[in-house]
Design an enzyme around this catalytic site. Sequence first.
Site, mmCIF file in Angstrom:
data_model
loop_
_atom_site.group_PDB
_atom_site.id
_atom_site.type_symbol
_atom_site.label_atom_id
_atom_site.label_comp_id
_atom_site.label_asym_id
_atom_site.label_seq_id
_atom_site.Cartn_x
_atom_site.Cartn_y
_atom_site.Cartn_z
ATOM 1 N N GLY A 183 0.840 -1.183 0.000
ATOM 2 C CA GLY A 183 0.000 0.000 0.000
ATOM 3 C C GLY A 183 0.873 1.228 0.000
ATOM 4 O O GLY A 183 2.027 1.196 0.429
ATOM 5 N N GLN B 59 2.895 9.964 1.328
ATOM 6 C CA GLN B 59 4.185 9.282 1.386
ATOM 7 C C GLN B 59 5.094 9.641 0.219
ATOM 8 O O GLN B 59 6.280 9.320 0.238
ATOM 9 C CB GLN B 59 3.994 7.770 1.457
ATOM 10 N N CYS C 299 6.181 0.054 7.827
ATOM 11 C CA CYS C 299 5.756 1.180 6.991
ATOM 12 C C CYS C 299 6.923 1.632 6.132
ATOM 13 O O CYS C 299 8.059 1.739 6.627
ATOM 14 C CB CYS C 299 5.276 2.329 7.875
ATOM 15 N N LEU C 300 6.658 1.919 4.876
ATOM 16 C CA LEU C 300 7.699 2.376 3.969
ATOM 17 C C LEU C 300 8.277 3.712 4.393
ATOM 18 O O LEU C 300 9.414 4.038 4.031
ATOM 19 C CB LEU C 300 7.142 2.475 2.538
ATOM 20 N N HIS D 229 -4.276 1.055 7.614
ATOM 21 C CA HIS D 229 -2.947 1.659 7.610
ATOM 22 C C HIS D 229 -2.886 2.815 6.606
ATOM 23 O O HIS D 229 -2.420 3.911 6.936
ATOM 24 C CB HIS D 229 -1.913 0.580 7.260
ATOM 25 N N GLU D 230 -3.369 2.570 5.391
ATOM 26 C CA GLU D 230 -3.279 3.602 4.355
ATOM 27 C C GLU D 230 -4.229 4.766 4.632
ATOM 28 O O GLU D 230 -3.869 5.931 4.410
ATOM 29 C CB GLU D 230 -3.541 3.002 2.972
ATOM 30 N N HIS E 92 -2.743 7.092 7.110
ATOM 31 C CA HIS E 92 -1.783 8.024 6.511
ATOM 32 C C HIS E 92 -2.487 9.301 6.043
ATOM 33 O O HIS E 92 -1.950 10.404 6.175
ATOM 34 C CB HIS E 92 -1.097 7.374 5.308
#
Length: 214
Positions: free
Chosen positions: A68, A73, A126-127, A168-169, A172
Amino acid sequence: MASPSPRPPLAERIEELLASGGPLPIVAAGDPVLRTGTTRYEGQLDPALLARFVEALRVTMHAAPGVGLAAPQVGVELRIAVIEDPAPVPEEVRLARGRVPQPFRVLVNPEYEPVGSTRAAFFEGCLSVPGYQAVVARHAEVRLTGADEHGRPLDDVFAGWPARIVQHETDHLDGLLYLDRAEPRSLSANQSVLERWTQPTADLAARALGFELP
């Protein structure tokens, strides 16, 4: 004191972001864009630019790799995210975590609400927070509403790992990182997770590190 120069229009900034081609740079924790929330998408980009931006998110997500990616991000404060998960995991992991394949999907202006009261806790990364993972208790099932990139309504129920991904997304897009919801004592370097906590559930980590699961 001189006032700060106004930021270029959003479409112009995205054109500049896409100009280099290939995967986009991923913003790391500490950048305010990850904390200030997002603006609802209301047609700020023409259809062609929106399609190019969505494709860039997809390419960047795959290259990372991740399952995702949200617009903040890559430095864009729009309420847009993408998800996709081939779920290449062993059967015992699939059963314990409810991790099943998810096709590529674009989430525009997503919002979620829990379905029932059951929560599930697993290690999550997380990226934008490279190198670490922590256990996060999330709703086991959620209803996600919003739209896709073509403006078609989205109203679906997600369970198991897909529910975790969309939470999660969407978080963000609200200026939240997974660490805001994580069990602090569970925070582990990726190497420690690989060496110690690869079990399908977080039970062993909870006992060893001294935290409770829901």
